[in-house]
Design an enzyme around this catalytic site. Structure first.
Site, PDB file in Angstrom:
ATOM      1  N   HIS A 158       0.916  -1.248  -0.144  1.00 25.09           N
ATOM      2  CA  HIS A 158       0.002  -0.097  -0.183  1.00 25.09           C
ATOM      3  C   HIS A 158       0.910   1.379  -0.197  1.00 25.09           C
ATOM      4  CE1 HIS A 158      -3.203   2.747   2.441  1.00 25.09           C
ATOM      5  NE2 HIS A 158      -3.636   2.540   1.235  1.00 25.09           N
ATOM      6  N   HIS A 214      -1.104  10.679  -2.011  1.00 25.21           N
ATOM      7  CA  HIS A 214      -2.486  10.354  -1.717  1.00 25.21           C
ATOM      8  C   HIS A 214      -3.376  11.431  -1.146  1.00 25.21           C
ATOM      9  CE1 HIS A 214      -5.367   9.241   1.416  1.00 25.21           C
ATOM     10  NE2 HIS A 214      -5.476   7.823   0.726  1.00 25.21           N
TER      11      HIS A 214
END
Length: 289
Positions: A38, A80
């Site tokens: 991730h 992100h």
């Protein structure tokens, strides 16, 4: 007689071993889920940096997940949050530019930021990579990519721009499309746009649509990727029962699993992939008998 006895014993042992393998597969553990790092191996290096890609490669992790957004002057960058505050020193470098959103900064301005010191002094000076740089590093390690189009509502036409960069960098050839690239998003509209522009690209819808709605999403999504907290064995089975846009059963990647017991639980649901900040921990859990 001795030779016959040895042969009979060997045959019996092989038969028993084969039976154990069948039982193992019947419990859903024959094909282990893919382990996806991730934002790279983000428990070991600052998320979404090239260092996090390297850390995943050092662990032997085949899949990395990342996020793409767009600068004010049209460069696609890997980060992100829609704000630069959490993972860079933007407040120090540009103190008068609140709320420090990615879309309000040029690529050259973002390239000046330190995206590593917040994680640890060893990573001081790490930069926010462009999508081009990120693709090249992933390709260098012969890894696979799960690419999330982040906040598409902020970036009109980002789907086509992302596909253009992927194409220019060689990521839309037959080899990559056959199993090295997945594009995902929380936005069904964004994912539908990707599918319409490049139907051969494997796509994943983040979230947990109702079972009744699965056939509708299966027109343009190959995977359904819910949070692990909302997944269940019955839901995973329902997803697997629906054919996707390429004629294969829909798959399921769950997020974000960082401890061994949860990894074993969701693996037991029959998921196809586990997205994790700690790929070494999850992989070790899945290797246990």
């Amino acid at each position: 007689m001795h030779a016959r006895a040895v042969a009979a014993t060997t045959t019996a042992l092989l038969g028993a071993f084969a039976l154990l393998l069948l039982v193992h597969d019947a419990r859903g553990m024959g094909a282990r889920p893919e382990v996806i790092a991730h934002r790279g191996a983000s428990a070991r290096a600052p998320e979404n940096t090239l260092a996090a890609v390297d850390a995943a490669a050092d662990l032997g992790v085949r899949w990395v997940e990342t996020d793409v957004q767009r600068t004010r002057d049209g460069e696609l960058v890997v980060i992100h949050d829609d704000s630069l505050r959490r993972t860079t020193d933007v407040e120090e470098v540009f103190p008068g530019r609140a709320p420090w959103q990615v879309k309000d900064f040029t690529a050259a301005e973002i390239a000046r930021l330190d995206a590593g010191s917040w994680f640890g002094s060893a990573y001081a000076g790490a930069r926010v990579p462009t999508l081009k740089e990120y693709l090249r590093r992933v390709g260098h390690h012969h890894q696979k990519l799960l690419l999330e189009i982040k906040n598409p509502q902020l970036y009109p036409r980002i789907e086509g721009e992302t596909l253009k960069v992927l194409s220019n960098e060689g990521w839309l050839d037959r080899r990559h499309l056959a199993g090295r690239l997945i594009v995902q998003s929380f936005s069904a509209d964004s994912l539908r746009a990707v599918h319409d522009l490049r139907p051969a690209v494997t796509t994943g819808l983040l979230g947990k649509p109702s079972e009744a709605d699965l056939p509708r999403y299966a027109r343009f999504a190959d995977l359904i990727n819910p949070s692990h907290t909302s997944a269940s064995q019955s839901y995973v089975s329902a997803v697997h029962a629906v054919p996707g846009p390429h004629g294969k059963p829909l798959k399921v990647f769950v997020w974000t699993v960082d401890d061994a017991p949860v990894a074993c639980t969701v693996a037991g649901y029959g998921v196809d992939g586990i997205i994790t900040n700690r790929p070494d921990v999850v992989r070790q859990a899945l290797l246990r008998p």
